[in-house]
Design an enzyme around this catalytic site. Structure first.
Site, PDB file in Angstrom:
ATOM      1  N   SER A  84      14.839 -10.175  -7.420  1.00  0.00           N
ATOM      2  CA  SER A  84      15.430  -8.849  -7.225  1.00  0.00           C
ATOM      3  C   SER A  84      16.133  -8.332  -8.477  1.00  0.00           C
ATOM      4  CB  SER A  84      16.436  -8.892  -6.078  1.00  0.00           C
ATOM      5  OG  SER A  84      15.796  -9.182  -4.867  1.00  0.00           O
TER       6      SER A  84
HETATM    7  N1  SAH Z   1      16.240 -13.039  -2.650  1.00  0.00           N
HETATM    8  C1  SAH Z   1      15.223 -13.033  -3.683  1.00  0.00           C
HETATM    9  C2  SAH Z   1      14.201 -11.943  -3.423  1.00  0.00           C
HETATM   10  C3  SAH Z   1      12.836 -12.487  -3.369  1.00  0.00           C
HETATM   11  S1  SAH Z   1      11.590 -11.302  -2.917  1.00  0.00           S
HETATM   12  C4  SAH Z   1      15.869 -12.874  -5.055  1.00  0.00           C
HETATM   13  O1  SAH Z   1      17.054 -13.051  -5.173  1.00  0.00           O
HETATM   14  O2  SAH Z   1      15.198 -12.611  -6.018  1.00  0.00           O
HETATM   15  C5  SAH Z   1      11.539 -11.476  -1.161  1.00  0.00           C
HETATM   16  C6  SAH Z   1      11.067 -12.790  -0.613  1.00  0.00           C
HETATM   17  O3  SAH Z   1      10.971 -12.642   0.794  1.00  0.00           O
HETATM   18  C7  SAH Z   1       9.700 -13.236  -1.087  1.00  0.00           C
HETATM   19  O4  SAH Z   1       9.799 -14.487  -1.711  1.00  0.00           O
HETATM   20  C8  SAH Z   1       8.869 -13.327   0.209  1.00  0.00           C
HETATM   21  O5  SAH Z   1       7.958 -14.414   0.230  1.00  0.00           O
HETATM   22  C9  SAH Z   1       9.956 -13.512   1.248  1.00  0.00           C
HETATM   23  N2  SAH Z   1       9.576 -13.151   2.611  1.00  0.00           N
HETATM   24  C10 SAH Z   1       8.816 -12.119   3.050  1.00  0.00           C
HETATM   25  N3  SAH Z   1       8.695 -12.148   4.388  1.00  0.00           N
HETATM   26  C11 SAH Z   1       9.389 -13.240   4.825  1.00  0.00           C
HETATM   27  C12 SAH Z   1       9.627 -13.819   6.110  1.00  0.00           C
HETATM   28  N4  SAH Z   1       9.141 -13.295   7.239  1.00  0.00           N
HETATM   29  N5  SAH Z   1      10.387 -14.937   6.174  1.00  0.00           N
HETATM   30  C13 SAH Z   1      10.906 -15.501   5.054  1.00  0.00           C
HETATM   31  N6  SAH Z   1      10.707 -15.004   3.805  1.00  0.00           N
HETATM   32  C14 SAH Z   1       9.959 -13.885   3.692  1.00  0.00           C
END
Ligand code: SAH
Length: 227
Positions: free
Chosen positions: A75
């Protein structure tokens, strides 16, 4: 004795990943309106470059998302700061649930500001990376879970704070039910045409919803992937 040829990971960073570069990022976040000094301090202290592939190190302290593989991103720092600050506005949350650990950056920012954190990621290699990153930073109040977070994690509910870092089309009912009385949830909602970041606050059976920002997150998807 055999020489250790593995390069030592530079936690503190040098050049484009140095503390000075991080200071510049934090100064930019302040300028964009982030006020919570504890949040700013954690962002200053946390090496974002270790969460990113080395080829993208030069982007580690730019205020933008960066690809982390598997069509996912780490993010944008401003969004991480904004979501964290919003959750903390009601005081230190004792129990936090995060949906979408990714590589664990947001998890690493909120963990020192909370009692305990449960964080769910559906893609196994990203979950494994997050485990390694948090271990490297010595963060020990987080339980990372490989699974589908769209139904939350009822087992440890209720949560004082829920942070969702992937966007569903609507707020999942299960997550609302796992919010503690007075608890706060920040969640991006919407499809490819546009998403809004919302703050949802629970008062008994009432849920107050406030729009915070326009954002762009990857979609919240169902099921878990092992690869
Ligand atoms: N919190 C992270 C953001 C990662 S992007 C950061 O600090 O950078 C969002 C993430 O959500 C991705 O890795 C994706 O695989 C995950 N995601 C999407 N749908 C999901 C679900 N139903 N359960 C768990 N993770 C999920």
């Amino acid at each position: 004795m055999e020489a250790n040829t593995k390069p030592k990971l530079n936690l503190d960073g040098i050049g484009v990943t140095s503390r000075r570069t991080r200071e510049r990022l934090v100064a930019g976040l302040e300028k964009k309106g982030i006020r919570n000094s504890a949040v700013l301090e954690v962002m200053r202290a946390t090496p974002r470059h270790i969460f990113i592939e080395e080829a993208f190190s030069h982007l580690a302290y730019e205020d933008r998302p960066v690809n982390i593989g598997y069509k996912q991103t780490i993010s944008q720092p401003y969004v991480v700061a904004r979501m964290t600050e919003t959750l903390l506005a009601a005081g230190r949350p004792e129990r936090v649930l995060e949906i979408g650990s990714g590589c664990g950056y947001q998890t690493a920012i909120i963990a020192p500001l909370a009692g305990e954190v449960f964080s769910i990621e559906r893609i196994k290699p990203l979950h494994d990376t997050a485990v390694a990153n948090l271990r490297l930073l010595g963060i020990d109040n987080v339980k990372l879970i490989h699974g589908d977070g769209s139904l939350g994690h009822a087992e440890k509910s209720p949560y004082d704070a829920i942070i969702v870092t992937a966007a569903p089309l609507g707020v999942p009912r299960e997550l609302l039910g796992q919010l503690a009385e007075g608890g706060r949830m920040v969640i991006p909602v919407g499809g490819p045409a546009g998403q809004e970041l919302r703050l949802i606050t629970r008062r008994g059976d009432q849920y107050l919803s406030r729009m915070l920002d326009h954002v762009r997150f990857v979609p919240l998807l169902k099921g878990q992937l092992r690869f």
